[in-house]
Design an enzyme around this catalytic site. Structure first.
Site, PDB file in Angstrom:
ATOM      1  N   HIS A  68       5.315   4.482  12.639  1.00 18.43           N
ATOM      2  CA  HIS A  68       5.254   4.418  11.167  1.00 18.43           C
ATOM      3  C   HIS A  68       6.222   5.475  10.633  1.00 18.43           C
ATOM      4  CE1 HIS A  68       2.845   3.987   7.301  1.00 18.43           C
ATOM      5  NE2 HIS A  68       3.406   5.174   7.103  1.00 18.43           N
ATOM      6  N   CYS A 124       4.558   9.182   0.081  1.00 17.43           N
ATOM      7  CA  CYS A 124       3.165   9.591   0.086  1.00 17.43           C
ATOM      8  C   CYS A 124       2.949  10.541  -1.083  1.00 17.43           C
ATOM      9  CB  CYS A 124       2.812  10.288   1.401  1.00 17.43           C
ATOM     10  SG  CYS A 124       1.126  10.917   1.417  1.00 17.43           S
ATOM     11  N   HIS A 162       8.943   7.047   8.048  1.00 14.37           N
ATOM     12  CA  HIS A 162       9.555   7.088   6.713  1.00 14.37           C
ATOM     13  C   HIS A 162      11.022   7.445   6.889  1.00 14.37           C
ATOM     14  CE1 HIS A 162       6.030   6.639   3.977  1.00 14.37           C
ATOM     15  NE2 HIS A 162       5.405   6.865   5.120  1.00 14.37           N
ATOM     16  N   ARG A 176       0.832  -1.204   0.000  1.00 14.63           N
ATOM     17  CA  ARG A 176       0.000   0.000   0.000  1.00 14.63           C
ATOM     18  C   ARG A 176       0.872   1.263   0.000  1.00 14.63           C
ATOM     19  NH1 ARG A 176      -0.497   4.703   2.694  1.00 14.63           N
ATOM     20  NH2 ARG A 176      -0.034   3.618   4.636  1.00 14.63           N
ATOM     21  N   ASP A 177       1.548   1.533   1.094  1.00 18.14           N
ATOM     22  CA  ASP A 177       2.324   2.777   1.194  1.00 18.14           C
ATOM     23  C   ASP A 177       3.445   2.765   0.146  1.00 18.14           C
ATOM     24  OD1 ASP A 177       3.227   5.213   2.160  1.00 18.14           O
ATOM     25  OD2 ASP A 177       3.274   4.591   4.250  1.00 18.14           O
ATOM     26  N   ASN A 215       9.061   4.050   3.481  1.00 17.04           N
ATOM     27  CA  ASN A 215       9.075   3.692   4.903  1.00 17.04           C
ATOM     28  C   ASN A 215      10.428   3.071   5.221  1.00 17.04           C
ATOM     29  OD1 ASN A 215       6.143   3.182   3.807  1.00 17.04           O
ATOM     30  ND2 ASN A 215       5.958   3.565   5.988  1.00 17.04           N
TER      31      ASN A 215
END
Ligand code: HMG
Ligand code: MG
Length: 299
Positions: free
Chosen positions: A207, A240, A209, A15-16, A249
């Site tokens: 979370h 993002c 990055h 996803r990310d 990440n």
């Protein structure tokens, strides 16, 4: 606080990671990635994002991904759902767990989900209610916890306020996003202390990055405070789309290597994970941003 004995790793690469690719990745590649991650022992995979395809075309195949994946026993496959519209489709697709995502920065909230922080919380409330009635757990994200691409510094008190609102609304866990990776370890620790005044530490996730190369150090700082849930992305994929310049990440391989060295259990097979990181980066033509992945491949 002693370091946790074990951690739960939340793999956000599909996803990310893939939401930030310049071109959408073919669905079969996403499905293979998800399957390989499960085979490497990852027990929690954020697989898709039920967001507007106009906003994030990279995630437009959310239906195909969520219904096409091979479910492994003991693995949770989750997805982002910013509103009721996304949640309803996610439920149709058999999602077991979802996440809402807010921010500690007003400007970021507007750019990312087209509403203010207060409006986003109003929008999440019915998502939580509906998910609860469907027996689906909801995770909450807060972005910009250590800085915003538009507003710069963000006060820890603001992060604490938004996190508390999500937790009180019923999010079983709040994931603290250093969206642009500008944080440093003591800042991360102080931010966490502010949030942990209202929320038990075992309900918080990190979370981070890695844009400025600080993610592992920041992670170490919050593990020391007792955080035991870590979001990461295989090969450090990602960023993002609404945070220009933000890179991926922290790499899952780098996290697992560090945890192994510290005697903290994750249940993950590092070699298989590293093979997966090499496979996905070669398949989509990206550099592998996991130092551990690169080192293991060179052996
Ligand atoms: P909006 O334009 O204000 O929404 O967007 P709207 O309700 O006015 O709807 C506009 C159109 O979008 C309509 O279609 C809706 O049907 C459609 P039209 O009539 O124009 O054809 N729509 C949807 N379609 C599919 N799924 C949906 C959905 N909702 C509306 N769920 C919205 C509001 C939230 C939808 C939009 O801003 C959006 O999709 N934003 C997503 C942004 C995003 O995905 N960002 C990346 C994820 S967050 C992140 O990466 C940070 C994180 O990793 C933590 C960290 O690192 O900090 C989590
Ligand atoms: Mg993120």
């Amino acid at each position: 606080m002693p370091f946790p004995k074990s951690i739960r790793l939340v793999e956000v690469g599909p996803r990310d990671g893939l939401q930030n690719e310049p071109e959408p990745i073919d669905t079969p590649i996403k499905l293979e990635l998800i399957d390989r991650l499960g085979a490497a022992g990852i027990r929690y995979i954020e697989a898709a994002s039920f967001v507007s395809p106009k906003w994030v075309p990279q995630m437009a195949d959310y239906r195909e991904v969520m219904t096409g994946l091979t479910r492994r026993k003991g693995v949770t496959y989750s997805a982002l759902t910013p509103n009721l519209e996304g949640l309803e489709v996610a439920l149709e697709c058999g999602v077991e767990e979802v996440a809402v995502f807010g921010a500690a920065s007003e400007t970021f909230s507007q750019k990312n989900i087209n509403c203010s922080i207060a409006e986003s919380l109003d929008r999440f409330a019915p998502v939580l209610e509906r998910a609860k009635s469907a027996g689906v757990r909801v995770r909450g994200y807060v972005s910009c916890v250590l800085g915003c691409p538009y507003e710069g510094e963000i006060a820890p008190a603001k992060v604490a306020e938004v996190s508390k609102a999500l937790y009180e609304m019923g999010c079983y866990e709040v994931s603290l996003g250093d969206t642009i990776g500008t944080g440093t370890p003591l800042k991360a620790k102080h931010m966490l202390e502010a949030v942990a005044k209202d929320i038990p530490i075992d309900k918080l996730a990190a979370h981070f990055h890695d844009t400025y190369g600080q993610a592992l150090a920041n992670l170490y700082a919050v593990l020391e405070e007792g955080v035991a849930v870590v979001d990461s992305s295989v090969a450090g994929l990602g960023g993002c789309p609404y945070a220009k310049g933000a890179s991926g990440n922290v790499a899952s391989e780098d996290v697992v290597y560090m945890l192994n060295g510290m005697g903290i259990e994750s249940g993950i097979d590092l070699d298989k994970l590293a093979e997966t990181g090499n496979w996905i980066t070669q398949t989509i033509g990206r550099p592998n941003r996991s130092k551990v992945g690169v080192a293991l491949a060179a052996k």
